[in-house]
Design a protein around this motif. Sequence first.
Motif, PDB file in Angstrom:
ATOM      1  N   HIS A   1       8.634  -5.472  -2.943  1.00 47.19           N
ATOM      2  CA  HIS A   1       7.206  -5.370  -3.248  1.00 47.19           C
ATOM      3  C   HIS A   1       7.030  -5.175  -4.744  1.00 47.19           C
ATOM      4  O   HIS A   1       7.531  -4.239  -5.310  1.00 47.19           O
TER       5      HIS A   1
ATOM      6  N   LEU B   1       4.385  -4.223  -7.462  1.00 43.91           N
ATOM      7  CA  LEU B   1       3.068  -3.615  -7.580  1.00 43.91           C
ATOM      8  C   LEU B   1       2.262  -4.374  -8.628  1.00 43.91           C
ATOM      9  O   LEU B   1       2.803  -5.076  -9.468  1.00 43.91           O
ATOM     10  N   PRO B   2       0.958  -4.196  -8.604  1.00 46.17           N
ATOM     11  CA  PRO B   2       0.097  -4.935  -9.560  1.00 46.17           C
ATOM     12  C   PRO B   2       0.562  -4.744 -10.985  1.00 46.17           C
ATOM     13  O   PRO B   2       0.963  -3.674 -11.395  1.00 46.17           O
TER      14      PRO B   2
ATOM     15  N   LEU C   1      -0.630  -1.914 -13.049  1.00 49.66           N
ATOM     16  CA  LEU C   1       0.091  -0.645 -12.993  1.00 49.66           C
ATOM     17  C   LEU C   1       1.435  -0.757 -13.673  1.00 49.66           C
ATOM     18  O   LEU C   1       2.093   0.240 -13.938  1.00 49.66           O
TER      19      LEU C   1
ATOM     20  N   CYS D   1       7.848  -1.745  -7.457  1.00 48.64           N
ATOM     21  CA  CYS D   1       8.355  -0.826  -6.446  1.00 48.64           C
ATOM     22  C   CYS D   1       9.562  -1.420  -5.771  1.00 48.64           C
ATOM     23  O   CYS D   1       9.616  -2.603  -5.549  1.00 48.64           O
TER      24      CYS D   1
ATOM     25  N   SER E   1       7.913   1.895   0.305  1.00 48.54           N
ATOM     26  CA  SER E   1       7.397   0.570  -0.026  1.00 48.54           C
ATOM     27  C   SER E   1       8.175  -0.538   0.656  1.00 48.54           C
ATOM     28  O   SER E   1       7.654  -1.629   0.871  1.00 48.54           O
TER      29      SER E   1
ATOM     30  N   LYS F   1       2.138  -2.642   4.567  1.00 47.71           N
ATOM     31  CA  LYS F   1       0.962  -2.207   3.810  1.00 47.71           C
ATOM     32  C   LYS F   1      -0.349  -2.485   4.544  1.00 47.71           C
ATOM     33  O   LYS F   1      -1.383  -1.927   4.210  1.00 47.71           O
TER      34      LYS F   1
ATOM     35  N   PHE G   1       0.550   2.603  -0.922  1.00 50.83           N
ATOM     36  CA  PHE G   1       1.038   1.378  -1.563  1.00 50.83           C
ATOM     37  C   PHE G   1       0.358   1.187  -2.908  1.00 50.83           C
ATOM     38  O   PHE G   1      -0.841   1.405  -3.055  1.00 50.83           O
ATOM     39  N   GLY G   2       1.148   0.795  -3.905  1.00 50.31           N
ATOM     40  CA  GLY G   2       0.636   0.618  -5.252  1.00 50.31           C
ATOM     41  C   GLY G   2       0.993   1.743  -6.188  1.00 50.31           C
ATOM     42  O   GLY G   2       0.727   1.682  -7.380  1.00 50.31           O
ATOM     43  N   THR G   3       1.629   2.791  -5.655  1.00 50.12           N
ATOM     44  CA  THR G   3       2.084   3.919  -6.475  1.00 50.12           C
ATOM     45  C   THR G   3       3.460   4.350  -6.001  1.00 50.12           C
ATOM     46  O   THR G   3       3.742   4.283  -4.801  1.00 50.12           O
TER      47      THR G   3
ATOM     48  N   THR H   1       3.099   7.121 -14.222  1.00 50.26           N
ATOM     49  CA  THR H   1       3.864   6.941 -12.979  1.00 50.26           C
ATOM     50  C   THR H   1       4.719   8.131 -12.584  1.00 50.26           C
ATOM     51  O   THR H   1       4.903   8.393 -11.394  1.00 50.26           O
TER      52      THR H   1
END
Length: 549
Positions: A9, A11-12, A15, A19, A93, A98, A139-141, A222
């Motif tokens: 995965h 992450l955007p 960010l 992950c 993750s 998700k 998800f995303g962190t 982070t």
Amino acid sequence: MAMMIVMYHILPILLAILCVECQQVQPLLRYPKPVCGTRKISTRGLIVGGSETVPGEWPWHAAVYHVQDEGRVRKYVCGGTLIGAKFVLTTASCAGNKHRRGKSDASVVELGQYDLAESSRQKVEVAVKRAIVHEQFTFGTPKNDVAVLELRHAVSFTDYIQPACLPKESEAIKEFESETGTIVGWGNKLDGVLADRLQSAQVPIISLIECLQSDPDFFGKTLNTGMFCAGRKNGTAPCFGDAGGGMFFKEERGWVLRGITSFTSAGPIGECNTQQFFGLSNVVYYLEWIQNAIGKSQGHLRRKNSTSRSCGVRSTAIQGLGRNGEWPWQAAVYHVHRGSNPGREFACSGTLIGSRYLVTTVSCARYEAKNGTNFPIVVELGHVDLNDSASPRVSVGVRKVFVHEQYVRGDTKHNLALLQLRNPVDYTDHILPVCLPDSSLSDMQFGNRSGSLVGWNTAERLQSVQLSIVRCSGSDVSSKVFCAMSENATTNCVGDEGSGWFLNKNEVWTLYGVVSEPRKGCDYQQYLELANVATFSAWIKNKINQQDD
């Protein structure tokens, strides 16, 4: 060759976090553990900067696959670490879906694998029964990026499949800063292609301050509790596909898993930034969560320093009296002699009330040598025969002794001490904690309650006897002390100081009394004075909480 850990995965980019996905871990909680962290295959040395491994070099590393389209599509997504016969530790993750909270795409785990492009006889494939994702993961962190994969069935350990060791609760990651560990994975190589053969690299743990200073914008957003940094900033770093893999340290008891590869910063076009440090989930920080997740799946719950209903229960594997495990909370306390005549001497008994704590008497715990200094103390757990070296005993040093503030030498009213062990002990069939009482002994009817007194007495083998509560005629007893005596002229003697007096209710044992020094020596006609543990429960729990905060 650069070692890169592949993350499934991404992450955007906003960010700037990549992950990493991984696998699950299982420590066996209240059952005997297999030997962990031990290689069965001889290997060559590792090369700093990343190198191919050999089959069997990392027998606890697992490959996690997501299976889609009713099994017609199977894709490698991340790594994981085997921590027991049925559990793999990885990242949330990787393990979680998700779109469907609590569901998992991590459907298959391969163990004993070395080359993803080839099949081998030593490889074992197991379906995932359940993915246990940390409840506070989003998800995303990368925060709380930890999960446990429960396999559909237990795997057999072989030369190519072995569990890694988990760290001990007392081993803070800060103590390992600047020390070098090994990361393992099938992540992308420098050319961006997934490595077929398992890779490894040695990298040091980096302090949080140095990590933040290296990239304040990225790590400032982070980094959080439960994480730590590692790396060399020289092209040796994890990349896509390496998430969920472990960071391992070679120690006396074996290879110990201390980190789970989780995230790294992204380059200008979204590639892995191998010139920067990377982030890992701190295994010791999540150790209690991991153990509880596994405990729930096995039908029991382990709590740190447990004084709840998870205490006071004998293992169902122990059948019959007089065997190892009949009194799994019983401890032997030894005084260690140094100097011209080194050795150790059995001093008294104690009772295990948590993974790091025992209750005994002050007069035993603070016994002084002739020069006025206190003897060092060692505790043995898990056996019934003091002279049987083949019994499943565990020896642990005492880190700290807590003496009740109102204790006065020779007074039995406050003759109670709490021992903190240097390391937490693992619960097994032969080592378990007893419960502490919540109600006062004054609620009991005198002369109408009978409990078990346990100790070695003058014998080598552990003894137990039934003692009933009696009124202490002619003594200055208070609510902090009660008396007990046997109807058949058996009582405590040398060696039973600090022993526990236990009551059994619905097969749950509770510690109500601790034997003080006999006032009149070894007298079978004399009642025993015992510290009323119920009146000390708040003091005991307060001391433990102060240490664990």
